[in-house]
Design an enzyme around this catalytic site. Structure first.
Site, PDB file in Angstrom:
ATOM      1  N   SER A  12      35.068  41.341  37.209  1.00 14.64           N
ATOM      2  CA  SER A  12      36.121  39.494  36.996  1.00 14.64           C
ATOM      3  C   SER A  12      37.173  39.416  37.780  1.00 14.64           C
ATOM      4  O   SER A  12      37.496  38.492  38.189  1.00 14.64           O
ATOM      5  CB  SER A  12      35.764  39.424  36.072  1.00 14.64           C
ATOM      6  N   GLU A 153      46.354  41.522  33.813  1.00 14.25           N
ATOM      7  CA  GLU A 153      45.945  40.366  34.725  1.00 14.25           C
ATOM      8  C   GLU A 153      47.406  40.309  35.194  1.00 14.25           C
ATOM      9  O   GLU A 153      47.643  40.642  36.195  1.00 14.25           O
ATOM     10  CB  GLU A 153      45.067  39.468  34.606  1.00 14.25           C
TER      11      GLU A 153
HETATM   12  N1  DGL Z   1      37.081  43.855  33.659  1.00 12.62           N
HETATM   13  C1  DGL Z   1      35.835  43.175  33.042  1.00 12.62           C
HETATM   14  C2  DGL Z   1      35.298  44.538  31.868  1.00 12.62           C
HETATM   15  O1  DGL Z   1      35.187  45.762  32.267  1.00 12.62           O
HETATM   16  C3  DGL Z   1      36.178  42.339  32.302  1.00 12.62           C
HETATM   17  C4  DGL Z   1      37.002  41.953  31.744  1.00 12.62           C
HETATM   18  C5  DGL Z   1      37.123  39.850  31.511  1.00 12.62           C
HETATM   19  O2  DGL Z   1      36.091  39.026  32.686  1.00 12.62           O
HETATM   20  O3  DGL Z   1      36.933  39.408  30.225  1.00 12.62           O
HETATM   21  O4  DGL Z   1      34.800  44.047  30.615  1.00 12.62           O
END
Ligand code: DGL
Length: 265
Positions: A12, A153
């Protein structure tokens, strides 16, 4: 003729970089496309239906555009919800990222494990199954944190983030009944290993953090065994579904992962 097809990483946002890093270390000549669905970020607060409806279609478009040899869903949320439909939609190998409960259970001495993921991940039946299969003799406590995704982020973008914010996330896990005996924490969101040092710095006692990145890198090496690679490493491509963050620190962070070309889908 060298095989120029890339490995396509998908998340994402920037979390998948924690999976890209160990893969790069193992396969330095692999051409890389890193796709971030930032138009729909964050995934962790979305419904199962939204994720399952979006991710296979998006990966279909990305696969058509970049013709990868292999796709890595470097996102626990997308993997625990949509791995099956993505595999059904693509005719190339797809590697998923699922919470590293098995290695955590192997490592835990207290038999109390914490799973830190997104809200969407920690409520998945997939996690129940992993806990039942690999950690049946452990107490497995879960905590979903959208705040930690945002912190990771912000940190990568070069924004200052406060220790207290990381401590509050850990409290959500450690303050649960039995949480005082947690010795091992699964970082079940790919964003979280990127800020593991910040979590460790505020932890009230030493905790062992485990994530899936190194295991996924080994799996990618195994699946690409015998394939050829270009003679020299090409600059990696970062592709975004939404606007590209203009912050110079963001570009500098991507460059540290050798993602020098930026594109919009
Ligand atoms: N990096 C993602 C995961 O491993 C999702 C983070 C997000 O967009 O909430 O779950």
């Amino acid at each position: 003729m060298p095989d120029l097809r890339p490995i396509l990483f998908f998340d994402s946002g920037i979390g998948g970089l924690s999976v890209l890093a160990p893969t790069r270390a193992a396969l330095p000549l692999a051409p890389i496309v890193y796709a971030a669905d930032n138009a729909f970020f964050p995934y962790g607060v979305k419904s199962e239906g939204e994720i399952a409806g979006r991710v296979p279609v998006l990966l279909g478009r990305l696969a058509e555009r970049y013709r990868p040899r292999l796709v890595v869903i470097a996102c626990n949320t997308a993997s625990t919800i949509a791995l099956g439909p993505v595999r059904a939609a693509l005719d190339i190998p797809v590697v998923g990222t699922v919470p590293a409960i098995r290695p955590a259970a192997l490592a835990s001495r207290t038999r109390v494990i914490g799973v830190l993921g997104t809200d969407a991940t920690v409520r998945q039946p997939y996690v129940d199954r992993l806990a039942a299969e690999y950690a049946a003799d452990c107490l497995v406590l879960r905590h979903g944190s959208a705040a930690l995704v945002a912190l990771a982020e912000a940190d990568l973008r070069g924004d200052a983030t406060a220790d207290a914010a990381y401590a509050a996330v850990l409290s959500g896990l450690l303050d649960q009944p039995g949480g005082d005996r947690i010795d091992t924490v699964v970082l079940a969101c790919t964003h979280f290993p990127l800020v593991a040092d910040r979590l460790a710095a505020v932890a009230p006692r030493p905790l062992h953090f485990v994530d899936g990145g190194p295991g996924i890198a080994r799996r990618i090496v195994h699946l690409t065994q015998g394939q050829s690679w270009p003679a020299t490493a090409a600059p990696g491509i970062a592709v975004f579904t939404g606007p590209i963050d203009p912050a110079p620190a963001f570009a500098a962070s991507l460059a540290r992962f050798r993602l020098e070309r930026h594109e919009r889908l």
